[in-house]
Design a protein around this motif. Structure first.
Motif, PDB file in Angstrom:
ATOM      1  N   SER A  25     -11.523  -6.521   0.964  1.00 11.26           N
ATOM      2  CA  SER A  25     -10.518  -6.663  -0.024  1.00 11.26           C
ATOM      3  C   SER A  25     -10.475  -6.393  -1.783  1.00 11.26           C
ATOM      4  O   SER A  25     -10.357  -4.806  -2.389  1.00 11.26           O
ATOM      5  CB  SER A  25      -9.759  -7.709   0.479  1.00 11.26           C
ATOM      6  OG  SER A  25      -8.992  -7.909  -1.067  1.00 11.26           O
ATOM      7  N   ALA A  74       1.096  -1.413  -0.061  1.00  6.82           N
ATOM      8  CA  ALA A  74       0.033   0.325   0.042  1.00  6.82           C
ATOM      9  C   ALA A  74       0.935   1.637   0.049  1.00  6.82           C
ATOM     10  O   ALA A  74       0.095   2.015  -0.703  1.00  6.82           O
ATOM     11  CB  ALA A  74      -1.077  -0.011   1.248  1.00  6.82           C
ATOM     12  N   ALA A 113     -11.780  -2.413  -2.194  1.00  5.83           N
ATOM     13  CA  ALA A 113     -10.225  -1.202  -2.004  1.00  5.83           C
ATOM     14  C   ALA A 113     -10.240  -1.902  -3.366  1.00  5.83           C
ATOM     15  O   ALA A 113      -8.907  -1.081  -3.506  1.00  5.83           O
ATOM     16  CB  ALA A 113      -9.352  -1.947  -0.683  1.00  5.83           C
ATOM     17  N   SER A 114     -10.092  -3.419  -3.421  1.00 13.51           N
ATOM     18  CA  SER A 114      -9.017  -3.327  -4.715  1.00 13.51           C
ATOM     19  C   SER A 114      -9.859  -2.444  -6.107  1.00 13.51           C
ATOM     20  O   SER A 114      -9.210  -1.961  -6.954  1.00 13.51           O
ATOM     21  CB  SER A 114      -9.190  -4.931  -5.663  1.00 13.51           C
ATOM     22  OG  SER A 114      -8.438  -4.413  -6.797  1.00 13.51           O
ATOM     23  N   ASN A 172      -6.519   4.865   0.521  1.00 10.30           N
ATOM     24  CA  ASN A 172      -5.343   4.510   1.305  1.00 10.30           C
ATOM     25  C   ASN A 172      -6.752   3.813   2.694  1.00 10.30           C
ATOM     26  O   ASN A 172      -5.693   2.348   3.036  1.00 10.30           O
ATOM     27  CB  ASN A 172      -4.296   5.048   1.700  1.00 10.30           C
ATOM     28  CG  ASN A 172      -3.232   4.851   2.528  1.00 10.30           C
ATOM     29  OD1 ASN A 172      -2.882   3.522   2.378  1.00 10.30           O
ATOM     30  ND2 ASN A 172      -3.253   5.062   3.710  1.00 10.30           N
ATOM     31  N   ASP A 220      -8.123   0.835   1.950  1.00 11.00           N
ATOM     32  CA  ASP A 220      -7.031  -0.909   2.360  1.00 11.00           C
ATOM     33  C   ASP A 220      -6.495  -1.179   3.201  1.00 11.00           C
ATOM     34  O   ASP A 220      -6.278  -2.276   3.903  1.00 11.00           O
ATOM     35  CB  ASP A 220      -5.337  -0.611   0.553  1.00 11.00           C
ATOM     36  CG  ASP A 220      -4.634  -1.635   0.797  1.00 11.00           C
ATOM     37  OD1 ASP A 220      -4.882  -2.448   0.516  1.00 11.00           O
ATOM     38  OD2 ASP A 220      -3.729  -0.906   1.161  1.00 11.00           O
TER      39      ASP A 220
END
Length: 116
Positions: A87, A2, A90-91, A59, A62
């Motif tokens: 997940s 990250a 965030a992706s 961020n 993540d």
């Protein structure tokens, strides 16, 4: 990982700010302010701040997803589905941010190519 992405995005953001400053210095025709939609009283728009907020949001997602995955791995949580969803969110957020970055960089490149 990250931190690497955040560093790359910050470097790209700095390049965008430099390119925008360059364009502002070379601008010879300024459109009257009346043609633009004026911001609400007291509200201002800053592209750089908007991008920084977007980077910070991605961020944060993540970091949250990483924490949820770490909790599942350590046995502190049994919410595997929630961790996988966080997940994926965030992706997707990162992919969207990169697409916006690519479009903005392309637009800046096109603006730089315009004759003065």
């Amino acid at each position: 990982m990250a931190n690497e992405f955040a560093g790359l995005i910050k470097a790209d953001l700095a390049a965008l700010n430099n390119a925008a400053s360059e364009l502002a210095q070379h601008a010879t025709i300024i459109a009257p302010a009346a043609q633009f939609n004026a911001p609400q009283q007291g509200a201002t728009f800053s592209f750089a701040q908007t991008m920084q907020d977007a980077v910070a949001g991605v961020n944060a997602q993540d970091v949250n997803a990483g924490q949820k995955m770490a909790d599942v791995d350590a046995g502190r949580s049994d919410d595997l589905v929630g961790a996988m969803l966080a997940s994926q969110e965030a992706s997707l957020s990162f992919q969207m941010l990169m697409q916006v970055r690519n479009k903005v960089m392309g637009a800046v490149d096109e603006l730089i190519k315009l004759p003065l």
